[in-house]
Scaffold this active site. Structure first.
Site, PDB file in Angstrom:
ATOM      1  N   GLY A 189       0.836  -1.205   0.000  1.00 28.95           N
ATOM      2  CA  GLY A 189       0.000   0.000   0.000  1.00 28.95           C
ATOM      3  C   GLY A 189       0.865   1.246   0.000  1.00 28.95           C
ATOM      4  O   GLY A 189       2.017   1.224  -0.443  1.00 28.95           O
ATOM      5  N   SER A 190       0.314   2.324   0.531  1.00 31.38           N
ATOM      6  CA  SER A 190       1.005   3.614   0.461  1.00 31.38           C
ATOM      7  C   SER A 190       2.089   3.735   1.540  1.00 31.38           C
ATOM      8  O   SER A 190       1.989   3.110   2.602  1.00 31.38           O
ATOM      9  CB  SER A 190      -0.023   4.727   0.645  1.00 31.38           C
ATOM     10  OG  SER A 190      -0.645   4.561   1.896  1.00 31.38           O
ATOM     11  N   PRO A 191       3.097   4.559   1.291  1.00 32.85           N
ATOM     12  CA  PRO A 191       4.130   4.782   2.314  1.00 32.85           C
ATOM     13  C   PRO A 191       3.534   5.312   3.623  1.00 32.85           C
ATOM     14  O   PRO A 191       3.990   4.938   4.712  1.00 32.85           O
ATOM     15  CB  PRO A 191       5.053   5.823   1.664  1.00 32.85           C
ATOM     16  CG  PRO A 191       4.881   5.605   0.186  1.00 32.85           C
ATOM     17  CD  PRO A 191       3.443   5.205   0.005  1.00 32.85           C
ATOM     18  N   VAL A 193       0.588   4.677   5.043  1.00 33.37           N
ATOM     19  CA  VAL A 193       0.018   3.588   5.845  1.00 33.37           C
ATOM     20  C   VAL A 193       1.118   2.577   6.218  1.00 33.37           C
ATOM     21  O   VAL A 193       1.058   1.948   7.278  1.00 33.37           O
ATOM     22  CB  VAL A 193      -1.178   2.922   5.117  1.00 33.37           C
ATOM     23  CG1 VAL A 193      -1.770   1.800   5.955  1.00 33.37           C
ATOM     24  CG2 VAL A 193      -2.261   3.960   4.803  1.00 33.37           C
ATOM     25  N   GLY A 194       2.138   2.482   5.386  1.00 32.32           N
ATOM     26  CA  GLY A 194       3.284   1.628   5.716  1.00 32.32           C
ATOM     27  C   GLY A 194       3.874   2.001   7.068  1.00 32.32           C
ATOM     28  O   GLY A 194       4.266   1.147   7.856  1.00 32.32           O
ATOM     29  N   GLU A 211       5.607  -3.301   0.940  1.00 33.57           N
ATOM     30  CA  GLU A 211       5.655  -3.066  -0.512  1.00 33.57           C
ATOM     31  C   GLU A 211       4.914  -1.752  -0.736  1.00 33.57           C
ATOM     32  O   GLU A 211       3.678  -1.722  -0.751  1.00 33.57           O
ATOM     33  CB  GLU A 211       4.959  -4.219  -1.250  1.00 33.57           C
ATOM     34  CG  GLU A 211       5.638  -5.570  -1.068  1.00 33.57           C
ATOM     35  CD  GLU A 211       6.874  -5.754  -1.937  1.00 33.57           C
ATOM     36  OE1 GLU A 211       7.055  -4.966  -2.885  1.00 33.57           O
ATOM     37  OE2 GLU A 211       7.666  -6.666  -1.662  1.00 33.57           O
ATOM     38  N   CYS A 245       1.716   0.522  -9.067  1.00 28.80           N
ATOM     39  CA  CYS A 245       2.771   1.031  -8.186  1.00 28.80           C
ATOM     40  C   CYS A 245       4.070   1.292  -8.936  1.00 28.80           C
ATOM     41  O   CYS A 245       4.814   2.192  -8.573  1.00 28.80           O
ATOM     42  CB  CYS A 245       3.008   0.070  -7.040  1.00 28.80           C
ATOM     43  SG  CYS A 245       3.387  -1.599  -7.593  1.00 28.80           S
TER      44      CYS A 245
HETATM   45  P1  NAD Z   1      -3.449   2.272   1.226  1.00 26.75           P
HETATM   46  O1  NAD Z   1      -2.161   2.343   1.963  1.00 26.75           O
HETATM   47  O2  NAD Z   1      -4.399   3.387   1.372  1.00 26.75           O
HETATM   48  O3  NAD Z   1      -4.256   0.942   1.645  1.00 26.75           O
HETATM   49  C1  NAD Z   1      -3.671  -0.337   1.627  1.00 26.75           C
HETATM   50  C2  NAD Z   1      -4.365  -1.225   2.641  1.00 26.75           C
HETATM   51  O4  NAD Z   1      -4.189  -0.679   3.941  1.00 26.75           O
HETATM   52  C3  NAD Z   1      -5.865  -1.391   2.443  1.00 26.75           C
HETATM   53  O5  NAD Z   1      -6.205  -2.733   2.650  1.00 26.75           O
HETATM   54  C4  NAD Z   1      -6.482  -0.494   3.507  1.00 26.75           C
HETATM   55  O6  NAD Z   1      -7.708  -0.981   3.995  1.00 26.75           O
HETATM   56  C5  NAD Z   1      -5.442  -0.491   4.597  1.00 26.75           C
HETATM   57  N1  NAD Z   1      -5.379   0.765   5.331  1.00 26.75           N
HETATM   58  C6  NAD Z   1      -5.591   2.018   4.831  1.00 26.75           C
HETATM   59  N2  NAD Z   1      -5.410   2.950   5.779  1.00 26.75           N
HETATM   60  C7  NAD Z   1      -5.081   2.287   6.913  1.00 26.75           C
HETATM   61  C8  NAD Z   1      -4.749   2.688   8.232  1.00 26.75           C
HETATM   62  N3  NAD Z   1      -4.750   3.970   8.587  1.00 26.75           N
HETATM   63  N4  NAD Z   1      -4.450   1.730   9.148  1.00 26.75           N
HETATM   64  C9  NAD Z   1      -4.436   0.437   8.803  1.00 26.75           C
HETATM   65  N5  NAD Z   1      -4.736  -0.006   7.568  1.00 26.75           N
HETATM   66  C10 NAD Z   1      -5.046   0.887   6.617  1.00 26.75           C
HETATM   67  O7  NAD Z   1      -3.028   2.010  -0.298  1.00 26.75           O
HETATM   68  P2  NAD Z   1      -3.982   1.913  -1.556  1.00 26.75           P
HETATM   69  O8  NAD Z   1      -4.592   3.256  -1.813  1.00 26.75           O
HETATM   70  O9  NAD Z   1      -4.871   0.721  -1.432  1.00 26.75           O
HETATM   71  O10 NAD Z   1      -2.909   1.579  -2.704  1.00 26.75           O
HETATM   72  C11 NAD Z   1      -2.185   2.563  -3.354  1.00 26.75           C
HETATM   73  C12 NAD Z   1      -0.768   2.626  -2.838  1.00 26.75           C
HETATM   74  O11 NAD Z   1      -0.185   1.336  -2.795  1.00 26.75           O
HETATM   75  C13 NAD Z   1       0.144   3.430  -3.764  1.00 26.75           C
HETATM   76  O12 NAD Z   1       1.028   4.200  -3.006  1.00 26.75           O
HETATM   77  C14 NAD Z   1       0.885   2.359  -4.528  1.00 26.75           C
HETATM   78  O13 NAD Z   1       2.104   2.770  -5.087  1.00 26.75           O
HETATM   79  C15 NAD Z   1       1.059   1.319  -3.478  1.00 26.75           C
HETATM   80  N6  NAD Z   1       1.262   0.007  -4.063  1.00 26.75           N
HETATM   81  C16 NAD Z   1       2.474  -0.610  -3.911  1.00 26.75           C
HETATM   82  C17 NAD Z   1       2.686  -1.843  -4.493  1.00 26.75           C
HETATM   83  C18 NAD Z   1       4.006  -2.554  -4.385  1.00 26.75           C
HETATM   84  O14 NAD Z   1       4.052  -3.719  -4.725  1.00 26.75           O
HETATM   85  N7  NAD Z   1       5.068  -1.934  -3.912  1.00 26.75           N
HETATM   86  C19 NAD Z   1       1.669  -2.448  -5.213  1.00 26.75           C
HETATM   87  C20 NAD Z   1       0.453  -1.787  -5.341  1.00 26.75           C
HETATM   88  C21 NAD Z   1       0.255  -0.569  -4.747  1.00 26.75           C
END
Ligand code: NAD
Length: 465
Positions: A189-191, A193-194, A211, A245
């Site tokens: 997901g996003s940096p 939330v990472g 990731e 991504c």
């Molecule tokens: P996101 O971080 O918003 O959400 C990812 C997951 O985290 C979801 O399941 C969501 O329910 C959960 N989540 C969201 N906010 C949360 C919080 N505050 N606490 C706990 N869990 C939470 O990301 P997104 O919008 O789903 O995806 C887009 C991002 O992911 C982009 O930055 C993209 O570059 C990245 N991405 C990376 C890869 C990779 O392999 N490196 C692949 C796909 C997407």
């Protein structure tokens, strides 16, 4: 008890038994069942991704189904070698011992997935988790509800309930899951939330794979084949409507080639999506209204600051359609150049000096991917040495994701750890060293420390340097 706590408790209760009973043969059988279920539900998968992202069927096959099936095939084929107990040679002071490394499952792991490749990024890591012998809780993205529901259905239909659980939901559910003492957390997901995930993992000292995303730049050298570069960039950028991504985020092009590259890009967009991409069956839609508005605002802001739209630009809110859009003269201060774009909008930036561009890339957050288009091997090698990124693509975009003999992951802001193939297996394994004493002479080194111990310690130190 919450669904998160219940799933964790149910799965982790079997950790000790699983360690012994979940043989490689059983893991392979489970993976084969998953592959069969995916093949059997192909039509449902296509329908779910069409509902969530308007994803064209061929894109679903290439970027969702094929990566999972090949991960399963690759894992089943190499599992024996990956899981092998490896003997290592003793170092000088360890003569008389026998040492082995024993990969063992971490236990019960959590996989949190994003919405952009919602099937592949939930089930791909699951394949590695199972291959490594773990139980896993999967939390698909609530933003892709049709795919999330289908993942739950697929798992319930073919995988044992004490091995894999799907817990659907949004941030609240995710937070609840992160409070459980998982043995590993694999987050995509996003940096932003990472960071939340890593902070939660710190509470139980769970290991993490992150990731993440970021801005992946493209760099065209002065000798780049503009037509081929434009084709690769258009494909990489506009597949899944830019919601990838590792999509090229923006392009740096030598000033002298700017116009020719823009022309080549326009030609490739027309070739891929026709004169009106809105009617193309090969172009996806944005995930939601918020994302649509965010991108539209970013384009308007850049135009307000002097950027020119040189392709696309049209949009329709009702269908979350944003045309493949190319802009030139985007100022560095525009959000398009500061945030990950994650949509079908491509700034093309003219440059005069390659070193300044490389220094600019190095000064920013480390990208997930960096693409270079050039013929000159010295230039390619200079770019590789001068920059840090999760991966580098040379005269190609996106495809490194599909190469299972390469680690896939970011560095710094774009991620931590790696996925795919052996790296995925390792992410979910603990490499346990086992040291056995056979005839090691350690007694003289034990207290009370007499002359013999002192001499021996000196000799060993001299030997090891
Ligand atoms: P996101 O971080 O918003 O959400 C990812 C997951 O985290 C979801 O399941 C969501 O329910 C959960 N989540 C969201 N906010 C949360 C919080 N505050 N606490 C706990 N869990 C939470 O990301 P997104 O919008 O789903 O995806 C887009 C991002 O992911 C982009 O930055 C993209 O570059 C990245 N991405 C990376 C890869 C990779 O392999 N490196 C692949 C796909 C997407």
């Amino acid at each position: 008890m919450s669904a998160a706590a219940e799933a964790y408790a149910r799965l982790s209760a079997g950790d000790a038994r699983r360690r012994i009973e979940f043989t490689l043969q059983k893991r392979r059988a489970v993976l084969k069942r998953l592959a069969a279920e995916i093949r059997a539900r192909e039509a449902e998968i296509m329908a779910a991704l069409a509902a969530d992202l308007g994803k064209p069927a061929v894109e679903v096959r290439i970027s969702e189904i094929i990566p999972i099936l090949s991960e399963i095939r690759h894992s089943a084929r190499h599992l024996k070698a990956w899981a092998r107990v490896r003997r290592v040679r003793p170092t000088l002071s360890m003569i008389g011992t026998r040492a082995t490394i024993r990969p063992e499952p971490k236990g019960t792991v959590l996989i949190i997935a994003p919405w952009n490749y919602p099937l592949c990024l939930a089930l791909g890591p699951l394949v590695s988790a199972i291959a490594a012998g773990n139980a896993a809780v999967v939390k698909p993205s609530e933003m892709a509800p049709a795919t999330s529901a289908l993942i739950a259905k697929i798992v319930a239909a073919c995988l044992p309930a004490d091995l894999v659980a799907v817990v659907e939901g949004g941030i609240e559910t995710s937070t609840d899951l992160l409070a459980q003492p998982f043995d590993h957390i694999f987050f995509t997901g996003s940096p932003a939330v990472g960071k939340v995930v890593m902070a939660a993992a710190a509470k139980t000292l769970a290991s993490v794979t992150l990731e993440l995303g970021g801005k992946s730049p493209v760099l065209l050298g002065p000798d780049a084949d503009l037509k081929k570069a434009a084709r690769m960039v258009a494909w990489g950028k506009f597949a899944n409507a830019g919601q990838t991504c590792i999509a090229p985020d923006h392009v740096f092009v030598p000033r002298a080639q700017q116009d020719a590259f823009a022309k080549a890009l326009r030609a490739e967009i027309a070739r891929m999506y026709g004169a009106n991409p809105q009617t193309s069956r090969s172009f996806a839609r944005l995930i939601g209204a918020k994302h649509f508005e965010r991108l539209r605002a970013m384009v308007s802001e850049a135009v307000g600051q002097g950027a020119q739209v040189i392709a696309g630009g049209d949009a329709e809110a009702a269908s979350r359609y944003l045309a493949p859009t190319v802009l030139s003269n985007v100022p560095e201060t525009a959000s398009l150049m500061r945030e990950e774009i994650f949509g079908p909008v491509l700034p093309v930036i003219a440059y005069d000096d390659l070193d300044t561009v490389l220094a600019g890339i190095e000064a920013g957050e480390k990208p997930l991917a960096l693409y270079v288009f050039a013929r000159d091997r010295a230039l390619i090698s200079r770019v590789c040495r001068a920059t840090t990124s999760g991966a580098v693509g040379v005269n190609v975009t996106l495809a490194h994701f599909l190469h299972l003999n390469l680690p896939f992951g970011g560095v710094g802001n774009s991620g931590l750890g790696a996925a795919h193939g052996h790296w995925g297996f390792q992410a979910f394994s603990h490499e346990k060293p086992v040291l056995e004493n056979r005839f090691a002479v350690l007694d003289p080194l034990m207290p009370p420390y007499g002359t013999l111990a002192t001499r021996l310690a000196r000799i060993v130190q001299a030997l090891v340097g």
